[in-house]
Structure formats: structure tokens, C-alpha cells
Design a protein around this motif. Structure first.
Motif, mmCIF file in Angstrom:
data_model
loop_
_atom_site.group_PDB
_atom_site.id
_atom_site.type_symbol
_atom_site.label_atom_id
_atom_site.label_comp_id
_atom_site.label_asym_id
_atom_site.label_seq_id
_atom_site.Cartn_x
_atom_site.Cartn_y
_atom_site.Cartn_z
ATOM 1 N N ASP A 68 -1.758 5.008 0.692
ATOM 2 C CA ASP A 68 -2.800 5.582 1.550
ATOM 3 C C ASP A 68 -3.981 4.631 1.711
ATOM 4 O O ASP A 68 -4.623 4.586 2.762
ATOM 5 C CB ASP A 68 -3.307 6.905 0.966
ATOM 6 C CG ASP A 68 -2.338 8.063 1.164
ATOM 7 O OD1 ASP A 68 -1.314 7.881 1.851
ATOM 8 O OD2 ASP A 68 -2.615 9.152 0.622
ATOM 9 N N GLU A 69 -4.268 3.879 0.645
ATOM 10 C CA GLU A 69 -5.449 3.012 0.666
ATOM 11 C C GLU A 69 -5.338 1.876 1.689
ATOM 12 O O GLU A 69 -6.349 1.256 2.054
ATOM 13 C CB GLU A 69 -5.688 2.432 -0.731
ATOM 14 C CG GLU A 69 -4.687 1.390 -1.186
ATOM 15 C CD GLU A 69 -3.346 1.966 -1.676
ATOM 16 O OE1 GLU A 69 -2.435 1.175 -2.001
ATOM 17 O OE2 GLU A 69 -3.225 3.206 -1.724
ATOM 18 N N LEU A 70 -4.137 1.605 2.162
ATOM 19 C CA LEU A 70 -3.954 0.523 3.132
ATOM 20 C C LEU A 70 -4.540 0.861 4.499
ATOM 21 O O LEU A 70 -4.882 -0.033 5.271
ATOM 22 C CB LEU A 70 -2.461 0.194 3.277
ATOM 23 C CG LEU A 70 -1.789 -0.361 2.020
ATOM 24 C CD1 LEU A 70 -0.287 -0.487 2.242
ATOM 25 C CD2 LEU A 70 -2.389 -1.701 1.637
ATOM 26 N N ILE A 71 -4.636 2.160 4.798
ATOM 27 C CA ILE A 71 -5.259 2.603 6.052
ATOM 28 C C ILE A 71 -6.283 3.672 5.682
ATOM 29 O O ILE A 71 -5.961 4.870 5.654
ATOM 30 C CB ILE A 71 -4.217 3.155 7.050
ATOM 31 C CG1 ILE A 71 -3.110 2.125 7.300
ATOM 32 C CG2 ILE A 71 -4.889 3.529 8.374
ATOM 33 C CD1 ILE A 71 -2.017 2.607 8.241
ATOM 34 N N PRO A 72 -7.511 3.278 5.380
ATOM 35 C CA PRO A 72 -8.514 4.243 4.903
ATOM 36 C C PRO A 72 -8.835 5.339 5.912
ATOM 37 O O PRO A 72 -9.142 6.474 5.528
ATOM 38 C CB PRO A 72 -9.740 3.367 4.636
ATOM 39 C CG PRO A 72 -9.211 1.968 4.491
ATOM 40 C CD PRO A 72 -8.024 1.905 5.389
ATOM 41 N N ASP A 73 -8.809 4.992 7.209
ATOM 42 C CA ASP A 73 -9.164 5.957 8.253
ATOM 43 C C ASP A 73 -8.008 6.102 9.240
ATOM 44 O O ASP A 73 -8.060 5.595 10.369
ATOM 45 C CB ASP A 73 -10.431 5.505 8.990
ATOM 46 C CG ASP A 73 -11.623 5.397 8.057
ATOM 47 O OD1 ASP A 73 -11.916 6.402 7.382
ATOM 48 O OD2 ASP A 73 -12.240 4.316 8.002
ATOM 49 N N PRO A 74 -6.943 6.802 8.841
ATOM 50 C CA PRO A 74 -5.762 6.914 9.713
ATOM 51 C C PRO A 74 -6.039 7.768 10.944
ATOM 52 O O PRO A 74 -6.868 8.689 10.917
ATOM 53 C CB PRO A 74 -4.724 7.576 8.811
ATOM 54 C CG PRO A 74 -5.537 8.375 7.843
ATOM 55 C CD PRO A 74 -6.777 7.559 7.596
ATOM 56 N N GLU A 75 -5.336 7.454 12.018
ATOM 57 C CA GLU A 75 -5.422 8.259 13.230
ATOM 58 C C GLU A 75 -4.327 9.316 13.273
ATOM 59 O O GLU A 75 -4.463 10.322 13.981
ATOM 60 C CB GLU A 75 -5.318 7.336 14.455
ATOM 61 C CG GLU A 75 -6.474 6.341 14.554
ATOM 62 C CD GLU A 75 -6.303 5.374 15.702
ATOM 63 O OE1 GLU A 75 -5.167 5.260 16.219
ATOM 64 O OE2 GLU A 75 -7.296 4.731 16.081
ATOM 65 N N ASP A 76 -3.258 9.090 12.542
ATOM 66 C CA ASP A 76 -2.145 10.032 12.565
ATOM 67 C C ASP A 76 -1.429 9.991 11.215
ATOM 68 O O ASP A 76 -1.242 8.908 10.646
ATOM 69 C CB ASP A 76 -1.167 9.670 13.691
ATOM 70 C CG ASP A 76 -0.202 10.795 14.006
ATOM 71 O OD1 ASP A 76 -0.566 11.967 13.782
ATOM 72 O OD2 ASP A 76 0.919 10.515 14.465
ATOM 73 N N ILE A 77 -1.051 11.151 10.706
ATOM 74 C CA ILE A 77 -0.363 11.252 9.420
ATOM 75 C C ILE A 77 0.749 12.279 9.538
ATOM 76 O O ILE A 77 0.556 13.363 10.090
ATOM 77 C CB ILE A 77 -1.312 11.704 8.283
ATOM 78 C CG1 ILE A 77 -2.519 10.798 8.162
ATOM 79 C CG2 ILE A 77 -0.574 11.771 6.956
ATOM 80 C CD1 ILE A 77 -3.562 11.309 7.182
ATOM 81 N N GLN A 78 1.929 11.935 9.043
ATOM 82 C CA GLN A 78 3.012 12.906 8.861
ATOM 83 C C GLN A 78 3.515 12.786 7.419
ATOM 84 O O GLN A 78 3.667 11.672 6.916
ATOM 85 C CB GLN A 78 4.182 12.655 9.813
ATOM 86 C CG GLN A 78 3.898 12.931 11.274
ATOM 87 C CD GLN A 78 3.520 11.680 12.016
ATOM 88 O OE1 GLN A 78 4.117 10.631 11.828
ATOM 89 N NE2 GLN A 78 2.525 11.776 12.875
ATOM 90 N N THR A 79 3.755 13.920 6.801
ATOM 91 C CA THR A 79 4.323 13.934 5.455
ATOM 92 C C THR A 79 5.500 14.898 5.439
ATOM 93 O O THR A 79 5.343 16.071 5.817
ATOM 94 C CB THR A 79 3.288 14.372 4.403
ATOM 95 O OG1 THR A 79 2.123 13.546 4.510
ATOM 96 C CG2 THR A 79 3.870 14.247 3.000
ATOM 97 N N MET A 80 6.664 14.401 5.044
ATOM 98 C CA MET A 80 7.859 15.216 4.913
ATOM 99 C C MET A 80 8.301 15.200 3.452
ATOM 100 O O MET A 80 7.945 14.286 2.699
ATOM 101 C CB MET A 80 8.994 14.670 5.779
ATOM 102 C CG MET A 80 8.762 14.726 7.260
ATOM 103 S SD MET A 80 10.217 14.067 8.140
ATOM 104 C CE MET A 80 9.818 14.514 9.819
ATOM 105 N N ALA A 81 9.089 16.196 3.061
ATOM 106 C CA ALA A 81 9.555 16.239 1.679
ATOM 107 C C ALA A 81 10.866 16.998 1.577
ATOM 108 O O ALA A 81 11.170 17.860 2.403
ATOM 109 C CB ALA A 81 8.500 16.879 0.780
#
Length: 249
Positions: A68-81
Motif C-alpha cells: 500500500d505504501e507504494l501509492i500513498p494516495d490511490p485513485e482506485d482500489i479493489q480488494t478480493m479474497a
């Protein structure tokens, strides 16, 4: 100008006189455009809404994950599990051997080979020769000889049995990360392993890539879900001692 183009221009050009025969054609065109707009809305609004958090719990959607730290201010996030009925160390080998020119991506080969002509064969066993993944290596999305050559996200961080972080930032300046692919394995005790996949995009992506991201995002989500299920199926098949899968899935 081609005759086809002339026909199209003739069709859409305003008429100076009354021509009742054009009305049904215009209605058909309006119906087609309306159906296309509806399909576009369903695909780009509802599919990401349904699959962007597929399989996750509320805490998993918001918890910090490695990468997550690689993009501190993301414009879009998806999380699947997905829950895999096996230990994290049994899941890990299937992840590190991925790549279209290695064990595949465990997704829809009909799409990968029929539409994209990638020549993928999804493995049904662990390959020892593909287990030595290192920081800087590429997990290929396209093979050698493909237009543009062998390309894919680059490994930027990995901890065996715990997480694998990939940098997916084509066209970005050196050192600038604009996209990530993050595989995280959480020990779920008797339930096995919670396998999470998070994708993040941030500022700095080229305009053309932004358009591609938007157009292909529903397809990416469908393929990512299939990949997680493909990993789950293979790990559980091996862990339970059943015979290997007979055909690529």
C-alpha cells in the motif's frame, strides 16, 4: 472517401425534404445506441461494484496491506479474497510460479488463448524449476514473440508464505509506481488461508493507459476472480491428495 463512409454520412446528414422511410432506420439506430449505452453502464458501473470487493470482509477491505505504501494516495482500489483450505505455505508455491510462459494465471484459457492468443497452459502441479522468484523478476502477462515482447508486473517485494507485491506501472518514469498487484496470505487457523488480492492505481498513469484501465477494468476483475478460484481449486486438490487436474482450467 469510401462508399461505406459516404453511406454513413448520407444516413446521418439532415434531410431537406420529408422522407418517412428513414424513420424506422433511425429508430433502430436509436435503439441500438440506447442498448449499447445500457450495456456500457451495466458493465462499467455494476461489475466493478459487484466484484471490486468480492469475497472480502469489511476489515479486509480497509486494512493496510504490504505494498500500500507504494501509492500513498490511490485513485482506485479493489480488494478480493478467497478462503483456501490449506496452509499458507501450501498456497505460496502456486502464486510464485505464475506467468503466461510458466504456470499460467489460472484463469480463463478460452479468453487468454482464443481472444488474446497468449498460448497459455495453466499448470496442475507445482513446478520446482519456477519457485525461485526474486525481486526484479517479471510475472509475464505476454510471452516472448508477442507484440511488445515479454511484459508484465515486476516483483518489488516478497516474503515467502506471506505476501508478493508487484509493480504494474507501464510508461511511468523510473521509480514512479502508478499501479500495484498485491497478493497477501493470512493464516486463518483451522479454516486454512485467507488469500487476498489488492490492486491499486494512482496518479501519473499515461492518458492512454487510463483509458485502457477504464475500458478493461470489468474484464480485469472477472479474470482476477477466476484466478483466485483457480488457485484455490489447485491448492485444495493437491492438499487433499486427490489426483491432479486432468485439463487446464
Amino acid at each position: 472517401m469510401s462508399s461505406t463512409a459516404s453511406d454513413v454520412l448520407a444516413f446521418i446528414r439532415p434531410k431537406t425534404g420529408t422522407n418517412h422511410s428513414s424513420t424506422p432506420s433511425r429508430r433502430r439506430l436509436s435503439g441500438f445506441l440506447g442498448a449499447a449505452a445500457a450495456a456500457g453502464f451495466l458493465t462499467h458501473a455494476l461489475v466493478p461494484r459487484a466484484l471490486g470487493t468480492w469475497g472480502t470482509t469489511e476489515p479486509e477491505r480497509t486494512m493496510p496491506l504490504p505494498g500500500d505504501e507504494l501509492i500513498p494516495d490511490p485513485e482506485d482500489i479493489q480488494t478480493m479474497a478467497v478462503t483456501v483450505s490449506a496452509r499458507p505455505d501450501q498456497v505460496w508455491p502456486w502464486i510464485v510460479q505464475m506467468g503466461v510462459d510458466r504456470a499460467g494465471l489460472y484463469s480463463y484459457t478460452a479468453m487468454e488463448n482464443g481472444l488474446l492468443h497468449l498460448g497459455v497452459t495453466n499448470a496442475d502441479r507445482i513446478h520446482p524449476e519456477w519457485q525461485d522468484l526474486q525481486v526484479g523478476d517479471i510475472i509475464a502477462f505476454t510471452p516472448e514473440g508477442y507484440p511488445g515482447g515479454r511484459r508484465g508486473p515486476r516483483v518489488v517485494e516478497l516474503e515467502e508464505g506471506r505476501h508478493l507485491v508487484l509493480d504494474s506501472s507501464p510508461g511511468a518514469p523510473p521509480g514512479k509506481v502508478t499501479g500495484t498487484w498485491q497478493f497477501v496470505l493470512h493464516d486463518a487457523g483451522a479454516a486454512g488461508t485467507r488469500l487476498l488480492l489488492r490492486t491499486r492505481t494512482g496518479p501519473g498513469r499515461p492518458a492512454g493507459l487510463r483509458v485502457t484501465d477504464f475500458l478493461l477494468r470489468p474484464g480485469y476483475l472477472v479474470m482476477d476472480r477466476a484466478m483466485l478460484l483457480g488457485i484455490k481449486k489447485r491448492v485444495e486438490t493437491e492438499a487433499q491428495g486427490r489426483p491432479p487436474l486432468s485439463t487446464p482450467q
